[in-house]
Design an enzyme around this catalytic site. Structure first.
Site, PDB file in Angstrom:
ATOM      1  N   CYS B  81      -2.745  -1.370  14.720  1.00 44.32           N
ATOM      2  CA  CYS B  81      -1.540  -2.105  14.352  1.00 44.32           C
ATOM      3  C   CYS B  81      -0.421  -1.818  15.347  1.00 44.32           C
ATOM      4  CB  CYS B  81      -1.157  -1.809  12.910  1.00 44.32           C
ATOM      5  SG  CYS B  81      -0.060  -3.057  12.203  1.00 44.32           S
ATOM      6  N   HIS B 186      -5.593  -3.293   9.907  1.00 42.11           N
ATOM      7  CA  HIS B 186      -5.806  -1.909   9.489  1.00 42.11           C
ATOM      8  C   HIS B 186      -7.227  -1.713   8.995  1.00 42.11           C
ATOM      9  CE1 HIS B 186      -1.652  -0.281   9.505  1.00 42.11           C
ATOM     10  NE2 HIS B 186      -1.329  -1.549   9.452  1.00 42.11           N
ATOM     11  N   GLU B 188      -8.602   0.940   8.018  1.00 41.87           N
ATOM     12  CA  GLU B 188      -8.635   1.898   6.901  1.00 41.87           C
ATOM     13  C   GLU B 188      -8.129   1.278   5.608  1.00 41.87           C
ATOM     14  OE1 GLU B 188      -6.398   1.680   9.177  1.00 41.87           O
ATOM     15  OE2 GLU B 188      -4.433   2.405   8.532  1.00 41.87           O
TER      16      GLU B 188
END
Lengths: 249, 209
Positions: B81, B186, B188
């Site tokens: 990001c 993202h 995660e």
């Protein structure tokens, strides 16, 4: 193409999960962590956690909850309720939430939005607007206790100008009633907003979600619907997909 | 071999470190200043916040040294990001700051004219642009979670790994130049697809087999 999001809402009073009716009559219905874990296993698009009591002490207590959520959630989640200072925003984001949801402070401490958006990026700042009537001619702050002679459109313009990334549109009239969204407000707002609009308050059926999306919502929330009816987030995405809505498969 | 994550003090690292730890058997080392780094196979530059603030903190905490060290040893660097934006030359978000210059690209504000809302928030598909990284081709058509107002614009088309759409604009959702890689979304926070992608990244970086 960006997918339309279906977002479960978990309401808390700082201790446990709660449910209300029209922003009133709050009662305890369970544990926030358990609810979040269930939604996590169901692979929902995103989660919203709102503290309706929103006291100073809650803000601190909630940080531990947020940190616990960040340990196992592999989807984004947004946290709101009582945020009034930049330190609150920083603490919440640092503990693991993707976004903060700011409601009352939009009106009482507007500079907070500007500062937070500048420091953390607009995408981390969601402004919530509580419509007081269908169509949004007037609004409320302070969890439905303080009536404002400002329309949802006026508040939305303010939020956008200050740098908010998304609008969470709620309705004090329809929250917890499972009777459907304030479609007039959603429609009006989505036409003038250049930032995403997340519709909340009133979802009772998959059909309601679809109506909100047709009215222009970029994302739809459901609280009581997912807690107290047989409807599930997965069922919602399947239903919406069948209606031709672009959702995450 | 190990994984290290830069701590710029402006974002949460738990989801990221936990995700990686669940995929490897080593602990992720959080590097808040140069002396915290022991070196490793992969250095991750995460990010939420502001380009200018992040670059200033990188300087203040002497972390450019850490980045250089990874490059010199031929180890991998991953930007996520804002971390991906920092890999570029400069950003419209703060033109007073210079990026790391590891990817030949400028970072620009998403144009409202392309017909979609800004910021770009939600689940969006990626299309693989660069097919010589075979292990990433299976992610074509998969959704990942995006949340950004700025995008990276590589000058060399060969540096684009994934592309995605924002209204009528096609933008780079992942970049790769030699041992430097970046993702706009993202991983995660992208559920199973994200975990699967992280797993491939760790293999690419020689962290695990």
């Amino acid at each position: 193409m960006l997918k339309t999001r279906v977002i479960p809402v978990i309401l808390t009073d700082g201790l446990s999960q709660v449910k209300g009716n029209k922003f009133d009559s709050w009662r305890t219905v369970g544990s926030v962590l358990s609810a979040a874990k269930v939604f996590s296993t169901r692979d929902v698009d995103e989660l919203v956690l709102l503290d309706v009591a929103a006291t100073e002490s809650n803000l601190t207590a909630n940080l531990e909850l947020i940190s616990n959520l960040a340990e196992f959630l592999r989807i984004p989640f947004a946290v709101g309720g009582g945020i009034r200072k930049i330190q609150d925003v920083e603490n919440i984001l640092k503990n693991g939430a993707e976004k903060v949801i700011i409601g009352t402070a939009l009106v009482e401490v507007p500079h907070l939005i500007e500062q937070a958006a500048s420091e953390f990026g607009s995408q981390a700042i969601v402004c919530s607007i509580d419509s007081g009537c269908d169509g949004g001619a007037y609004t409320y702050t302070r969890s439905g206790k303080n009536r404002l002679d400002l329309s949802i459109i006026e508040l939305a313009h303010l939020a956008e100008d200050l740098g908010a990334g998304e609008i969470l549109l709620q309705s004090t009239l329809r929250d917890g009633t499972l009777s459907g969204f304030d479609l007039e407000s959603i429609s009006k707002l989505s036409k003038v907003s250049s930032i995403p609009v997340i519709a909340s308050s009133g979802a009772g059926t998959y059909h309601h979600l679809h109506q909100a999306i047709l009215a222009g919502a970029d994302a739809v929330c459901a609280g009581a619907m997912f807690q107290f009816t047989p409807h599930t987030p997965k069922g919602a995405r399947e239903f919406l997909s069948e209606q031709g809505v672009n959702v995450r498969k | 071999m190990s994984v290290e994550v830069l701590d710029l003090g402006i974002n949460n690292l738990r989801s990221l470190t936990k995700s990686i730890e669940s995929l490897t058997r080593t602990n992720v080392n959080v590097v808040g200043k140069a002396s915290d780094s022991h070196g490793g196979a992969l250095l991750i530059i995460p990010g939420v916040g502001n380009f200018g603030t992040a670059m200033r903190r990188l300087h203040d905490r002497n972390l450019l040294q850490t980045v250089s060290s990874y490059l010199e040893k031929g180890n991998a660097i991953l930007g996520i990001c804002l971390g991906m934006h920092l890999l570029g030359i400069r950003s419209e978000e703060d033109i007073s700051a210079l990026g790391l210059g590891l990817i030949d690209a400028e970072v620009k504000l998403l144009p409202k004219a392309s017909g979609a809302r800004v910021p770009n928030v939600g689940w969006l598909e990626v299309e693989v642009s660069k097919s010589n990284q075979k292990q990433f081709t299976r992610f074509s058509g998969k959704d990942f979670y995006f949340t950004h107002s700025y995008f990276m614009n590589p000058n060399d088309i060969n540096d684009i790994l994934f592309m995605s759409n924002h209204g009528e604009l096609k933008f780079a959702s992942a970049v790769n130049h030699e041992n430097v890689m970046g993702f706009q979304f993202h991983p995660e926070k992208s559920s199973k697809n994200g975990a699967s992608l992280l797993s491939e990244i760790l293999i690419w970086a020689n962290v695990k087999n």
